[in-house]
Motif scaffolding. Structure first.
Motif, short mmCIF file in Angstrom:
data_model
loop_
_atom_site.label_atom_id
_atom_site.label_comp_id
_atom_site.label_asym_id
_atom_site.label_seq_id
_atom_site.Cartn_x
_atom_site.Cartn_y
_atom_site.Cartn_z
N ARG A 1 0.85 -1.19 0.00
CA ARG A 1 0.00 0.00 0.00
C ARG A 1 0.89 1.24 0.00
N CYS B 1 2.42 5.09 0.38
CA CYS B 1 2.46 5.95 1.57
C CYS B 1 3.37 7.13 1.25
N ASP C 1 -0.97 8.95 -3.18
CA ASP C 1 -1.01 7.51 -2.95
C ASP C 1 -1.71 6.78 -4.09
N PHE D 1 -4.56 10.66 -0.24
CA PHE D 1 -3.68 9.80 0.54
C PHE D 1 -4.54 8.89 1.40
N ASP E 1 -0.89 6.53 8.00
CA ASP E 1 0.34 5.77 8.26
C ASP E 1 1.58 6.48 7.78
N GLY E 2 2.71 5.94 8.17
CA GLY E 2 4.01 6.36 7.65
C GLY E 2 4.56 7.54 8.42
N ARG F 1 4.72 10.47 7.40
CA ARG F 1 4.27 11.69 6.74
C ARG F 1 3.98 12.78 7.74
N TYR G 1 -3.40 4.16 10.51
CA TYR G 1 -4.47 3.91 9.52
C TYR G 1 -5.27 2.66 9.88
#
Lengths: 623, 623
Positions: free
Chosen positions: A161, A163, A215, A222, A238-239, A241, A268
């Motif tokens: 997925r 990110c 994304d 995103f 997530d991530g 960011r 997420y």
């Protein structure tokens, strides 16, 4: 392009449909919907499960696999494409045709008594779950949620997925801060007496927080959810960011804020658990608002008594009405986009006769010219660059196997658009680089008459867009021609090129009334299978109109074209136009010449300017 | 006309709403719907409960009474009438306006927590019960069936249910025998795998058995239900009507018939018990089909697993497509109706200047002329005979208190129709017997343009009527004018003047596609409150059209006017018509002159013939 061979995959899927490792009881059918967990139209590669199992990769379609059958439902835009991409294991179900069964009815007709039909509850929208579940139950079957996605169990090389980093948008683009948007949302929540609002659509999360992402291809969004309470804001994302200083600053993550504007950032994947925790703390009469298109997994987490489901969320409706900053941005974006297309068409006019320009080269060239424009981000959808018979495949995308060379003997249809930081574009022009036949001109002119009928329509404030759809068809209908798609869709502002809650379609009956500031497309067409396709598309802004009697002060509306690209006059049979239609074309071309001409001049693009001037010569109509 | 005084009645109703004699638990609100147990539009005096409690006697409206409030929902046709007929105890809820709450939302906003809302389950359609019940339940209230109708408990002088003799229709009128209709119905039942079909709408019972009645004014129907099994036919009907030898012969009650065509006659009131008995004998998967508009009392008698509900029944859909005998009958009826109207308008032209003709006199005169025609049965609805400001009351019916005198200074609108044994008519003409103002002509001409736009529309086979509605409004919209009603409704063949499942309305989204043989009205209008009303209505037949390209063999449809009454050319501003529209008017008038002229000649009505010839002089349009 040869179809995907799916015999082995279907065999594997049918095995896991019976495997106690994945299902409590065997399922006799498994539904593979098109979407992701956010009901996105464009989805990330990891979510392309229906394309993986079937080969058909159009934007809309639902696959259902049973012990004996594999069937694919899709609409008129994709009949040809789906037929080309799928092997003989699959039956194509042409939606919109009279004899095509619904998925539910088909299931009832093929399933043995008391069957179980499985689906991933995170992928199926709630309204669809309810409809199918009801029909299946009344026929003695059961729709069951299968927690583990069965396609994922056989998709060994499924991608990760995405990110990607976020873009923050300041007030000059958005006109309204995210805090103001939250305040407005909470007041809508108070009106409806709900305590919580769950944001599930990706473009709604992006719009609400004035953030953009990448994304998903084409849509600057995103992966995230948000849950807005009357005093809390939770963002599920997530991530790393949220480590980006620009994002932290934009969301004021490190400021001492009033608690009701403090954003709690959460993973997420924790949305379902958090939602369950929220629900556990509710008292009777405390409601949670979410879209009836939210995934069944989320809806199911909220007991019925606490659910408040609506077809369109307050964010969706607020997002559709563009404010002055957004409208100005959209205007700028469309002028830049027109500059790129003037360059392209000027270039095509010179290059096509040489026989060296293919559909893919033309599409790439269009992207190249667009990317030279300020604030260009990416394309807003896969360019439909199609010549001759490919033009009749409504959502065609050229690939090496189908790639035709443009010529002076065929009609060329280009439906393309871009994301700029100040706006989203979507424009279709149909061109002939030689001499069109009388029949081609006749069809083009009917389509143009339909385009004008919508664009110049005047209607009372509060009219729903679907009431305008037949205006686009009337000239075609008079001669026994029609097209199998809607006439227009909502367009986002540096957001999704297709957005709700308004549109112009014979199918859209749940659309919200049009109001000034909304932006939709106007794109009638005509398609002759095996020969050519014609479509004329502008993005248009709903604006107040001046009428003699003004609907007893209810107010009058009409459209203003934001797209300013010449409509090829060579394709027009002027004798079929009324004087009013002729004037519309001339006024439109004058505006293209003035507005886009000035920008071409400013950018020093003199050859394209000459092309624009040639292409905007007024039509003369014999009296 | 002064409003009905309802203070005492409301007091009594509120008492019985709490009385253990009638309700198990007190109800905090009581709903009084418009209809009878068959969801009829026109109802017998004994069923006019909403009019009894409120004074408002328009054809559509729902009353809700709570401890504190009494509110009436009705639509744009009746805003003025309802406001005039109701006293201050009542709040008018104007449906269709943005800020008007739905009945459910209003109840939720005014009721104390955990309220019970009562309604007679025999009077409320199932779809409405479901919708209300869902909203009320989710707000913590309960919709409860109250067996004894509470209005009846306080309506001391409620009239008896009518039980009038029946008319039998032979094949020359119906084209198809009732046995053939039963066979066709059973084949539709077999297609859907249902074993029983319950006929609840009065016009469906009448159509199925080729019988007519006069239990209800204007609609030639009789109180009855029918239950059709695969091998049995049960007809639920009261009185000695089944003793009539003509009826016994028609239904073959005394013949030795195959058992599957043997009709069992049962008392009207035994339907519920019989249905319960049928259901008790069902095995799983054996279904009972009925309309989702059938009364909740009947639907509730069928356990969910056995129910098969559809918005339109197979009888409703079959009835809508007229066969050759019915179409020919409708043509004949419309020619006779036109003869009567030519007589009327010729008479009015002479009499109106004398100042002696009132709305009521004009309506009576119209009925007199119609009654002279062969096979005349009764009027098909209450004549709307309205002059000046009364014309703006869309479903106005003149009564002594409102009765205006026609004059050469005001517009006169006549919307009227009749039941003939060979067909049903419904026609509106708007006339001026002096010199219309430029503004009146302007408005009339826009309405005419809308009328023509629908009547001359060409569209593909399978198009739903609601997609044509905006064509009727386009010319009005261009100048900022509109009208607050739909454009057309289905018309029965010697049956209800309003029938489903097709129509032309911005509101009708569940309509069935139009097909050749269907008959609808085309009646755009314009209304200026306090000044005048304009409407131009023809009944039109859906016929195949010839188009250049014929929708790739999908087939083309258009309309043929069955109504053949001149449209007053004095009211037309010819300069606002296109040449095509002008030609349409001239062609239409030529047909009126030829077809109706021949009949006037045949009937020896020479003066009316001269009037017709004068009124059908061709329009001349300056080039």
């Amino acid at each position: 392009m040869s179809p995907k061979v799916t015999t082995e995959l279907l065999k594997q899927l049918r095995q896991v449909m019976k495997s106690p490792r994945y299902v409590q009881e065997p399922v006799q059918a498994y539904i593979v919907p098109s979407g992701d967990a956010h009901q996105s139209e464009y989805i990330a590669p990891c979510d392309c499960r229906r394309a993986f199992i079937s080969g058909f990769d159009g934007s809309a379609g639902t696959a259902i696999v049973t012990e004996q059958h594999a069937a694919m439902w899709t609409d008129g835009r994709y009949f040809l494409q789906a037929a080309n991409q799928m092997d003989n294991n699959w039956t194509l179900m042409k939606m919109g045709l009279k004899d095509t069964p619904t998925q539910e009815d088909w299931l009832v007709s093929v399933l043995p008594e008391g069957s179980k039909v499985g689906v991933d509850p995170f992928i199926i929208p709630t309204d669809q779950w309810k409809r199918m579940s009801k029909v299946l139950r009344s026929a003695g079957h059961d729709l069951v949620p299968v927690k583990e996605n069965l396609i994922n169990t056989i998709w060994t090389d499924c991608p990760q997925r995405p990110c990607k980093p976020l873009i923050t948008l300041d007030l000059s683009y958005t006109g309204v801060s995210w805090r103001e948007k939250i305040v407005a949302l909470r007041s809508k929540m108070a009106e409806r007496k709900v305590l919580w609002f769950v944001v599930t659509a990706l473009d709604e999360v992006a719009w609400l927080f004035n953030l953009r992402g990448s994304d998903v291809e084409y849509n600057p969004v995103f992966f995230a959810y948000a849950v807005i309470g009357m005093n809390t804001i939770r963002l599920f994302i997530d991530g790393d960011r949220m480590m980006d200083p620009a994002v932290r600053e934009h969301l004021q993550l490190d400021s001492t804020l009033e608690p009701e504007f403090k954003i709690q950032v959460m993973p997420y994947g924790s949305i379902l658990m958090e939602l369950q925790a929220i629900v556990a703390g509710l008292s009777p009469k405390e409601k949670v608002w979410l879209s009836d298109k939210a995934s069944y997994a989320l809806t199911e987490a909220i007991p019925k008594a606490y659910r408040y489901l609506t077809p369109y969320t307050p964010v969706c409706i607020a997002k559709a009405v563009k404010n002055a900053s957004e409208t100005e941005g959209m205007r700028r974006a469309h002028i830049k986009d027109a500059v790129a297309l003037c360059e392209l068409f000027n270039w095509l006019e010179k290059e096509v006769p040489k026989g060296t320009v293919t559909e893919i080269i033309a599409a790439d060239k269009a992207e190249e010219f667009r990317s030279q424009q300020q604030d260009f981000v990416e394309l807003s959808f896969a360019t439909i660059s199609s010549t001759g018979p490919n033009g009749a495949i409504i959502h065609y995308k050229p690939v090496p196997e189908t790639n035709r060379t443009l010529s002076v003997n065929e009609i060329y249809l280009l439906d393309s658009g871009a994301q700029y930081k100040d706006g989203t574009t979507d424009v279709t022009r149909t061109m002939h680089f030689g001499t069109p036949s009388a029949y081609e001109k006749e069809c083009f002119t009917y389509v143009l008459k339909g385009h004008i009928a919508v664009s110049a329509a005047i209607f009372p404030n509060g009219t729903k867009g679907h009431l305008l759809d037949s205006f686009a068809r009337s000239a075609l209908w008079d001669c026994g021609l029609d097209y199998l798609h809607g006439t227009g869709h909502g367009v986002g502002s540096f957001l999704n090129v297709h957005e709700g809650p308004c549109g112009i379609s014979y199918k859209t009956f749940a659309d919200e009334p049009l109001e000034a500031g909304m932006i939709v497309s106007d794109e009638p067409g005509y398609y002759e299978d095996g020969s050519f396709g014609i479509r004329i598309e502008n993005v248009v802004l709903v604006i107040p109109a001046e009428t003699k009697y003004n609907f007893k002060n209810r107010g009058s509306l009409t459209f203003e074209p934001l797209t300013l690209v010449p409509i090829q006059t060579k394709m027009i049979d002027v004798s079929l136009l009324t004087q009013k239609e002729c004037n519309w074309v001339n006024d439109y071309h004058l505006k293209c010449r003035e507005v886009v001409g000035a920008e071409l001049e400013r950018q020093g693009r003199h050859e394209a300017l000459q092309w624009l001037i040639r292409e905007t010569e007024p039509l003369l109509r014999a009296q």
